[in-house]
Design a protein around this motif. Sequence first.
Motif, PDB file in Angstrom:
ATOM      1  N   CYS A  80     -51.040 -20.266   9.715  1.00 11.21           N
ATOM      2  CA  CYS A  80     -51.190 -18.828  10.019  1.00 11.21           C
ATOM      3  C   CYS A  80     -51.412 -18.613  11.516  1.00 11.21           C
ATOM      4  CB  CYS A  80     -52.360 -18.226   9.237  1.00 11.21           C
ATOM      5  SG  CYS A  80     -51.937 -17.782   7.543  1.00 11.21           S
ATOM      6  N   LEU A  81     -52.170 -19.507  12.147  1.00 14.49           N
ATOM      7  CA  LEU A  81     -52.392 -19.406  13.595  1.00 14.49           C
ATOM      8  C   LEU A  81     -51.079 -19.570  14.356  1.00 14.49           C
ATOM      9  CD1 LEU A  81     -55.760 -21.232  14.373  1.00 14.49           C
ATOM     10  CD2 LEU A  81     -55.050 -19.027  15.293  1.00 14.49           C
ATOM     11  N   GLY A  82     -50.236 -20.468  13.861  1.00 14.26           N
ATOM     12  CA  GLY A  82     -48.908 -20.627  14.472  1.00 14.26           C
ATOM     13  C   GLY A  82     -48.144 -19.314  14.429  1.00 14.26           C
ATOM     14  N   ASN A  83     -48.177 -18.645  13.282  1.00 12.45           N
ATOM     15  CA  ASN A  83     -47.497 -17.355  13.137  1.00 12.45           C
ATOM     16  C   ASN A  83     -48.125 -16.281  14.025  1.00 12.45           C
ATOM     17  OD1 ASN A  83     -45.308 -17.534  11.166  1.00 12.45           O
ATOM     18  ND2 ASN A  83     -46.905 -18.264   9.806  1.00 12.45           N
ATOM     19  N   ALA A  84     -49.444 -16.305  14.125  1.00 16.22           N
ATOM     20  CA  ALA A  84     -50.135 -15.312  14.952  1.00 16.22           C
ATOM     21  C   ALA A  84     -49.723 -15.445  16.422  1.00 16.22           C
ATOM     22  CB  ALA A  84     -51.650 -15.471  14.807  1.00 16.22           C
ATOM     23  N   HIS A  85     -49.688 -16.694  16.909  1.00 15.43           N
ATOM     24  CA  HIS A  85     -49.306 -16.908  18.315  1.00 15.43           C
ATOM     25  C   HIS A  85     -47.824 -16.584  18.543  1.00 15.43           C
ATOM     26  CE1 HIS A  85     -53.028 -18.315  20.074  1.00 15.43           C
ATOM     27  NE2 HIS A  85     -53.223 -19.098  19.030  1.00 15.43           N
ATOM     28  N   THR A  86     -46.987 -16.846  17.534  1.00 13.17           N
ATOM     29  CA  THR A  86     -45.564 -16.491  17.644  1.00 13.17           C
ATOM     30  C   THR A  86     -45.414 -14.973  17.734  1.00 13.17           C
ATOM     31  OG1 THR A  86     -44.959 -18.425  16.314  1.00 13.17           O
ATOM     32  CG2 THR A  86     -43.289 -16.730  16.549  1.00 13.17           C
ATOM     33  N   SER A  87     -46.108 -14.260  16.857  1.00 13.79           N
ATOM     34  CA  SER A  87     -46.035 -12.788  16.872  1.00 13.79           C
ATOM     35  C   SER A  87     -46.514 -12.237  18.210  1.00 13.79           C
ATOM     36  CB  SER A  87     -46.904 -12.203  15.751  1.00 13.79           C
ATOM     37  OG  SER A  87     -46.477 -12.689  14.497  1.00 13.79           O
ATOM     38  N   HIS A  88     -47.628 -12.813  18.711  1.00 15.60           N
ATOM     39  CA  HIS A  88     -48.185 -12.354  19.994  1.00 15.60           C
ATOM     40  C   HIS A  88     -47.190 -12.585  21.125  1.00 15.60           C
ATOM     41  CE1 HIS A  88     -51.774 -12.185  22.961  1.00 15.60           C
ATOM     42  NE2 HIS A  88     -51.404 -10.987  22.605  1.00 15.60           N
ATOM     43  N   GLU A  97     -45.878 -16.161  30.205  1.00 14.69           N
ATOM     44  CA  GLU A  97     -47.042 -15.895  29.348  1.00 14.69           C
ATOM     45  C   GLU A  97     -46.663 -16.113  27.877  1.00 14.69           C
ATOM     46  OE1 GLU A  97     -50.149 -12.259  28.424  1.00 14.69           O
ATOM     47  OE2 GLU A  97     -48.796 -12.032  30.144  1.00 14.69           O
ATOM     48  N   ALA A  98     -45.474 -15.599  27.529  1.00 15.92           N
ATOM     49  CA  ALA A  98     -44.995 -15.754  26.148  1.00 15.92           C
ATOM     50  C   ALA A  98     -44.803 -17.232  25.810  1.00 15.92           C
ATOM     51  CB  ALA A  98     -43.689 -14.998  25.957  1.00 15.92           C
ATOM     52  N   LYS A  99     -44.303 -18.005  26.784  1.00 20.20           N
ATOM     53  CA  LYS A  99     -44.053 -19.435  26.534  1.00 20.20           C
ATOM     54  C   LYS A  99     -45.352 -20.157  26.176  1.00 20.20           C
ATOM     55  CE  LYS A  99     -41.924 -23.633  28.325  1.00 20.20           C
ATOM     56  NZ  LYS A  99     -42.988 -24.491  27.757  1.00 20.20           N
ATOM     57  N   ALA A 100     -46.440 -19.770  26.816  1.00 15.77           N
ATOM     58  CA  ALA A 100     -47.737 -20.400  26.514  1.00 15.77           C
ATOM     59  C   ALA A 100     -48.113 -20.146  25.050  1.00 15.77           C
ATOM     60  CB  ALA A 100     -48.812 -19.838  27.443  1.00 15.77           C
ATOM     61  N   TYR A 101     -47.831 -18.929  24.553  1.00 17.41           N
ATOM     62  CA  TYR A 101     -48.120 -18.619  23.141  1.00 17.41           C
ATOM     63  C   TYR A 101     -47.193 -19.398  22.211  1.00 17.41           C
ATOM     64  CZ  TYR A 101     -50.903 -14.694  24.921  1.00 17.41           C
ATOM     65  OH  TYR A 101     -51.832 -13.919  25.578  1.00 17.41           O
ATOM     66  N   PHE A 102     -45.915 -19.490  22.602  1.00 16.57           N
ATOM     67  CA  PHE A 102     -44.965 -20.250  21.777  1.00 16.57           C
ATOM     68  C   PHE A 102     -45.377 -21.730  21.695  1.00 16.57           C
ATOM     69  CE2 PHE A 102     -41.609 -16.895  22.805  1.00 16.57           C
ATOM     70  CZ  PHE A 102     -41.586 -16.398  21.511  1.00 16.57           C
ATOM     71  N   HIS A 136     -36.736 -14.718  22.358  1.00 17.81           N
ATOM     72  CA  HIS A 136     -37.607 -13.866  23.175  1.00 17.81           C
ATOM     73  C   HIS A 136     -36.856 -13.400  24.425  1.00 17.81           C
ATOM     74  CE1 HIS A 136     -40.592 -13.113  26.371  1.00 17.81           C
ATOM     75  NE2 HIS A 136     -41.372 -12.652  25.402  1.00 17.81           N
ATOM     76  N   THR A 137     -36.155 -14.336  25.064  1.00 20.96           N
ATOM     77  CA  THR A 137     -35.383 -14.014  26.269  1.00 20.96           C
ATOM     78  C   THR A 137     -34.334 -12.954  25.958  1.00 20.96           C
ATOM     79  OG1 THR A 137     -35.694 -16.290  27.005  1.00 20.96           O
ATOM     80  CG2 THR A 137     -33.996 -15.019  28.130  1.00 20.96           C
ATOM     81  N   GLU A 138     -33.598 -13.164  24.855  1.00 23.72           N
ATOM     82  CA  GLU A 138     -32.551 -12.215  24.448  1.00 23.72           C
ATOM     83  C   GLU A 138     -33.132 -10.817  24.206  1.00 23.72           C
ATOM     84  OE1 GLU A 138     -29.259 -12.340  24.059  1.00 23.72           O
ATOM     85  OE2 GLU A 138     -29.136 -14.397  24.793  1.00 23.72           O
ATOM     86  N   ILE A 139     -34.209 -10.775  23.438  1.00 24.61           N
ATOM     87  CA  ILE A 139     -34.804  -9.487  23.064  1.00 24.61           C
ATOM     88  C   ILE A 139     -35.249  -8.701  24.291  1.00 24.61           C
ATOM     89  CG2 ILE A 139     -36.840  -8.416  22.003  1.00 24.61           C
ATOM     90  CD1 ILE A 139     -36.625 -10.505  19.798  1.00 24.61           C
ATOM     91  N   HIS A 140     -35.955  -9.386  25.192  1.00 22.40           N
ATOM     92  CA  HIS A 140     -36.513  -8.661  26.340  1.00 22.40           C
ATOM     93  C   HIS A 140     -35.477  -8.427  27.445  1.00 22.40           C
ATOM     94  CE1 HIS A 140     -40.586  -8.241  24.857  1.00 22.40           C
ATOM     95  NE2 HIS A 140     -40.447  -9.445  24.336  1.00 22.40           N
ATOM     96  N   LYS A 141     -34.374  -9.178  27.396  1.00 20.29           N
ATOM     97  CA  LYS A 141     -33.298  -8.959  28.367  1.00 20.29           C
ATOM     98  C   LYS A 141     -32.497  -7.709  27.991  1.00 20.29           C
ATOM     99  CE  LYS A 141     -29.930 -12.014  28.552  1.00 20.29           C
ATOM    100  NZ  LYS A 141     -29.336 -13.339  28.834  1.00 20.29           N
TER     101      LYS A 141
END
Length: 203
Positions: A80-88, A97-102, A136-141
């Motif tokens: 669940c923590l893995g999913n939480a950090h992925t969602s974040h 910053e996102a890469k650190a969460y991934f 993530h790159t695709e979405i935010h690009k």
Amino acid sequence: MDMESEFDRILFFEHARKTAEAAYAKNPLDADNLTRWGGALLELSQFQNVLDSKKMILDAISKLEEALEVSPTKHDALWCLGNAHTSHAFLTPDQDEAKAYFDKATQYFEQAVEGDPQNELYKKSLEVAAKAPELHTEIHKHGFAQQAMGPGPSASTTTKQQSTKKKKSSDLKYDIFGWIILAVGIVAWVGFAKSHVPPPPPR
């Protein structure tokens, strides 16, 4: 998902969150209860705006970390923590910053797989986590809306390759988002069923 089933889900997980909160007051060291609480918050975070969603995810992370303090090898809490950090990560536009969460998410998924090597859900999550930064790159690009719309019409004859590429990233997006939501939902439902939480009465 239609409006009624979405409303039912919100009701169900809101009920589960309150039940977990009440159980925590009686026994703060129940790791199963903390995991269910975190799972319910993760589910509810999907129905909020970005700011509230982030707050709810962080709240979920704190509950799940608390569960691990009680039971450090609890694989469903790790997962669940893995999913939480992925969602974040997906809600964080900054790539570094996102890469650190991934990266954190991947570590938690790896630990979950170590804890329960036969669990297909955990193994699939670990596979999907490897694709997440690219998505993530695709979405935010391109922006969420543009991605969801898919490739628009174009007069150019060279767009076929681009449209295939866009379709691939769009498929990847639905693969990962669909997977995260489905997976958290499955675990939360199973967890709550095990804990004998009565669901809200059917309407």
